[in-house]
Design an enzyme around this catalytic site. Structure first.
Site, PDB file in Angstrom:
ATOM      1  N   HIS A 106       8.200  11.365  -3.073  1.00  0.00           N
ATOM      2  CA  HIS A 106       8.685  10.010  -2.782  1.00  0.00           C
ATOM      3  C   HIS A 106       7.659   8.959  -3.198  1.00  0.00           C
ATOM      4  O   HIS A 106       8.004   7.861  -3.639  1.00  0.00           O
ATOM      5  CB  HIS A 106       8.999   9.891  -1.284  1.00  0.00           C
ATOM      6  CG  HIS A 106       9.797   8.675  -0.948  1.00  0.00           C
ATOM      7  ND1 HIS A 106       9.340   7.678  -0.122  1.00  0.00           N
ATOM      8  CD2 HIS A 106      11.028   8.277  -1.351  1.00  0.00           C
ATOM      9  CE1 HIS A 106      10.236   6.726  -0.020  1.00  0.00           C
ATOM     10  NE2 HIS A 106      11.275   7.071  -0.761  1.00  0.00           N
TER      11      HIS A 106
ATOM     12  N   ALA B 133       0.869  -1.187   0.000  1.00  0.00           N
ATOM     13  CA  ALA B 133       0.000   0.000   0.000  1.00  0.00           C
ATOM     14  C   ALA B 133       0.900   1.230   0.000  1.00  0.00           C
ATOM     15  O   ALA B 133       1.557   1.525   1.013  1.00  0.00           O
ATOM     16  CB  ALA B 133      -0.917  -0.009   1.205  1.00  0.00           C
TER      17      ALA B 133
HETATM   18  N1  LIG Z   1       5.915   5.563   1.794  1.00  0.00           N
HETATM   19  C1  LIG Z   1       5.713   4.211   1.581  1.00  0.00           C
HETATM   20  C2  LIG Z   1       6.743   3.302   1.563  1.00  0.00           C
HETATM   21  N2  LIG Z   1       8.008   3.729   1.747  1.00  0.00           N
HETATM   22  C3  LIG Z   1       9.093   2.808   2.055  1.00  0.00           C
HETATM   23  C4  LIG Z   1       9.657   2.132   0.812  1.00  0.00           C
HETATM   24  O1  LIG Z   1       8.781   1.140   0.335  1.00  0.00           O
HETATM   25  C5  LIG Z   1      10.993   1.466   1.141  1.00  0.00           C
HETATM   26  O2  LIG Z   1      10.774   0.516   2.167  1.00  0.00           O
HETATM   27  C6  LIG Z   1      12.024   2.468   1.583  1.00  0.00           C
HETATM   28  O3  LIG Z   1      12.141   3.471   0.575  1.00  0.00           O
HETATM   29  C7  LIG Z   1      13.385   1.810   1.810  1.00  0.00           C
HETATM   30  O4  LIG Z   1      13.825   1.169   0.650  1.00  0.00           O
HETATM   31  N3  LIG Z   1       6.491   1.982   1.353  1.00  0.00           N
HETATM   32  C8  LIG Z   1       5.218   1.535   1.150  1.00  0.00           C
HETATM   33  O5  LIG Z   1       4.998   0.338   0.940  1.00  0.00           O
HETATM   34  N4  LIG Z   1       4.180   2.425   1.165  1.00  0.00           N
HETATM   35  C9  LIG Z   1       4.389   3.753   1.379  1.00  0.00           C
HETATM   36  O6  LIG Z   1       3.402   4.534   1.386  1.00  0.00           O
HETATM   37  C1  LIG Z   2       4.949   6.868  -0.490  1.00  0.00           C
HETATM   38  C2  LIG Z   2       5.848   7.525   0.477  1.00  0.00           C
HETATM   39  O1  LIG Z   2       7.027   7.291   0.518  1.00  0.00           O
HETATM   40  C3  LIG Z   2       5.237   8.610   1.311  1.00  0.00           C
HETATM   41  O2  LIG Z   2       4.211   8.045   2.077  1.00  0.00           O
HETATM   42  C4  LIG Z   2       6.270   9.270   2.212  1.00  0.00           C
HETATM   43  O3  LIG Z   2       5.661  10.431   2.737  1.00  0.00           O
HETATM   44  P1  LIG Z   2       6.354  11.861   2.472  1.00  0.00           P
HETATM   45  O4  LIG Z   2       6.293  12.101   0.976  1.00  0.00           O
HETATM   46  O5  LIG Z   2       5.500  12.897   3.219  1.00  0.00           O
HETATM   47  O6  LIG Z   2       7.768  11.796   2.992  1.00  0.00           O
END
Ligand SMILES: Nc1c(NC[C@H](O)[C@H](O)[C@H](O)CO)[nH]c(=O)[nH]c1=O
Ligand SMILES: CC(=O)[C@@H](O)COP(=O)(O)O
Length: 228
Positions: free
Chosen positions: A161, A153
């Site tokens: 990001h 998700a």
């Molecule tokens: N922001 C979300 C993430 N961020 C973490 C990344 O998936 C990853 O674990 C990190 O960048 C280290 O490599 N992951 C999700 O599954 N959902 C998000 O909303």
């Molecule tokens: C998908 C993501 O990495 C996001 O949820 C991280 O949140 P942010 O863009 O506010 O750092």
């Protein structure tokens, strides 16, 4: 097998004297592609010595100046069966990030597997959706699974990001499937907010984990029962 038949066909004048007619082989009665080699110089009415090869049936013989549908080619439709799950083995790669959502997606998926009598499932947890694809690739190459379901998700925050993670997850799961030859199913939500995600993890928009599990079953069956 090649067998030779002869027939008179009126075809548009051929420069090369070669061409194809789709017609019926008199000997075996099967419709085939007929390779034509003209053996006379007349540009309009050519008698052909046909060489017949056993190639996938085709249609339409043009003879005596009229095109006619001589017979309908046999068409096979190959589809995976969600009721043929005996012996099929599945892996589920699930991201822990936004676990309040992914846990419900996983429960939906496992419920579908149970309803369709799937009995062989390994669940692998990873930190986030970005880590899904490398694990899916490794599982695919292990040769142990008929399909790999990927669950996550990704929810938009304040920065870009989200785009990096969502796009990487999608292209990574695609590559894992293409490189391993094992169907890797994309069950990763990419949502603008938590409400959207929860609505798709057992809320009013259904459970995308359950849906993706059904896709995994169909693809596993298609590959196992039709594409080996
Ligand atoms: N922001 C979300 C993430 N961020 C973490 C990344 O998936 C990853 O674990 C990190 O960048 C280290 O490599 N992951 C999700 O599954 N959902 C998000 O909303
Ligand atoms: C998908 C993501 O990495 C996001 O949820 C991280 O949140 P942010 O863009 O506010 O750092």
């Amino acid at each position: 097998m090649a067998s030779f038949v002869s027939t008179d066909c009126v075809l548009p004048s051929h420069q090369s004297g070669f061409g194809f007619v789709h017609g019926q082989d008199r000997f075996c009665g099967r419709s085939n592609i007929l390779h034509l080699q003209s053996d006379c110089k007349s540009p309009r009415s050519l008698s052909f010595l046909l060489s017949v090869q056993d190639i996938k049936p085709h249609v339409a013989v043009r003879s005596k100046g009229r095109s006619s549908l001589s017979r309908t080619a046999a068409v096979r439709h190959l589809t995976g069966s969600v009721t043929r799950t005996h012996g099929l083995r599945f892996a589920v790669v699930v991201a822990r990030f936004n676990e309040i959502v992914t846990k419900q997606l996983l429960e939906g998926a496992l419920g579908t597997f149970k309803n369709y009598l799937v009995q062989d499932i390994d669940v692998v947890w990873v930190p986030g959706s970005f880590e899904i694809s490398v694990v899916a690739a490794r599982l695919g190459k292990s040769g142990k699974y008929h399909a790999i379901l990927c669950i996550g998700a990704v929810i938009r925050g304040d920065t870009t990001h989200y785009d990096a993670v969502a796009n990487s997850a999608a292209s990574g799961v695609l590559s894992a499937g293409l490189n391993s030859g094992v169907p890797c199913i994309f069950g990763v939500l990419t949502c603008d907010d938590m409400d959207q995600a929860l609505n798709r993890a057992g809320g009013k928009s259904g459970n995308k984990g359950a849906e993706a599990a059904l896709t995994a079953i169909e693809m596993a069956s298609l590959f196992e029962h039709h594409l080996k």
